[in-house]
Design a protein around this motif. Structure first.
Motif, short mmCIF file in Angstrom:
data_model
loop_
_atom_site.label_atom_id
_atom_site.label_comp_id
_atom_site.label_asym_id
_atom_site.label_seq_id
_atom_site.Cartn_x
_atom_site.Cartn_y
_atom_site.Cartn_z
N GLN A 1 2.00 14.35 1.07
CA GLN A 1 2.50 13.72 -0.14
C GLN A 1 1.59 12.52 -0.44
OE1 GLN A 1 4.94 14.81 -2.09
NE2 GLN A 1 5.12 16.57 -0.71
N PRO A 2 1.50 12.08 -1.69
CA PRO A 2 0.64 10.92 -2.01
C PRO A 2 0.97 9.67 -1.19
CG PRO A 2 1.30 12.01 -4.02
CD PRO A 2 2.05 12.68 -2.90
N GLN A 3 2.26 9.42 -0.97
CA GLN A 3 2.67 8.24 -0.20
C GLN A 3 2.16 8.33 1.24
OE1 GLN A 3 4.24 5.67 -1.49
NE2 GLN A 3 4.46 4.52 0.41
N GLU A 4 2.26 9.51 1.84
CA GLU A 4 1.79 9.71 3.20
C GLU A 4 0.28 9.55 3.29
OE1 GLU A 4 1.85 13.17 6.68
OE2 GLU A 4 2.66 13.59 4.69
N ALA B 1 -4.28 3.30 4.57
CA ALA B 1 -4.02 1.89 4.86
C ALA B 1 -4.14 1.60 6.35
CB ALA B 1 -2.65 1.50 4.35
N ALA B 2 -3.82 2.56 7.19
CA ALA B 2 -3.92 2.36 8.64
C ALA B 2 -5.37 2.22 9.08
CB ALA B 2 -3.26 3.53 9.36
N LEU B 3 -6.32 2.71 8.30
CA LEU B 3 -7.73 2.63 8.66
C LEU B 3 -8.37 1.30 8.28
CD1 LEU B 3 -8.87 6.20 7.56
CD2 LEU B 3 -8.37 5.40 9.86
N VAL B 4 -7.73 0.53 7.41
CA VAL B 4 -8.28 -0.75 6.95
C VAL B 4 -8.03 -1.81 8.01
CG1 VAL B 4 -8.17 -2.51 5.15
CG2 VAL B 4 -7.91 -0.10 4.56
#
Length: 140
Positions: free
Chosen positions: A18-21, A27-30
């Motif tokens: 899904q887009p949210q996932e 975001a976890a990679l930033v």
């Protein structure tokens, strides 16, 4: 749907999210702000016993004032030099080929509005365009 570079051990070649996932995974990679991305180990580590033998010490570094770097340059760049370095805009060069001298940087909004209206220029920024629609549908 996201296509993987190479299949996993179980043969998975695509991931459906899904887009949210998808945004959560990005975001976890930033990295966190103000986090050092380069880590030194061994003799280059900050508290290594052999660091003094590996890193050259400069006598000029100890004698430099706090507002200057060891090579004699000012510790902070002027905003004009930053514009030149980042955006390749040389605000100190005139169209005629001469050099300009910056005498002031006006930052107060009231003064800026008065100057722009006196010159007959718009004092407000142009309105933003509507955002374009974004879709994560890659299925083809």
């Amino acid at each position: 749907m996201l296509k993987l570079k190479s299949p996993t051990r179980d043969g998975t070649t695509h991931i459906v999210m899904q887009p949210q996932e998808f945004m959560q995974r990005l975001a976890a990679l930033v990295p966190r702000p103000r986090l050092h991305l380069i880590r030194f180990h061994g003799g280059l580590a900050p508290n290594a016993k052999l660091r003094a033998a590996v890193i050259p010490q400069s006598a000029q570094k100890d004698s430099a004032p706090a507002h200057e770097h060891a090579n004699g340059q000012a510790a902070r760049m002027s905003w004009a030099r930053l514009l030149k370095r980042v955006f390749d805009i040389d605000v100190e060069r005139c169209a005629c080929g001469g050099r300009r001298k910056i005498i002031a940087a006006i930052e107060e909004p009231v003064v800026i509005v008065r100057i722009l209206t006196h010159l007959g220029l718009p004092a407000r920024a142009p309105p933003r365009a509507a955002a374009r629609e974004f879709s994560l549908d890659y299925a083809a």
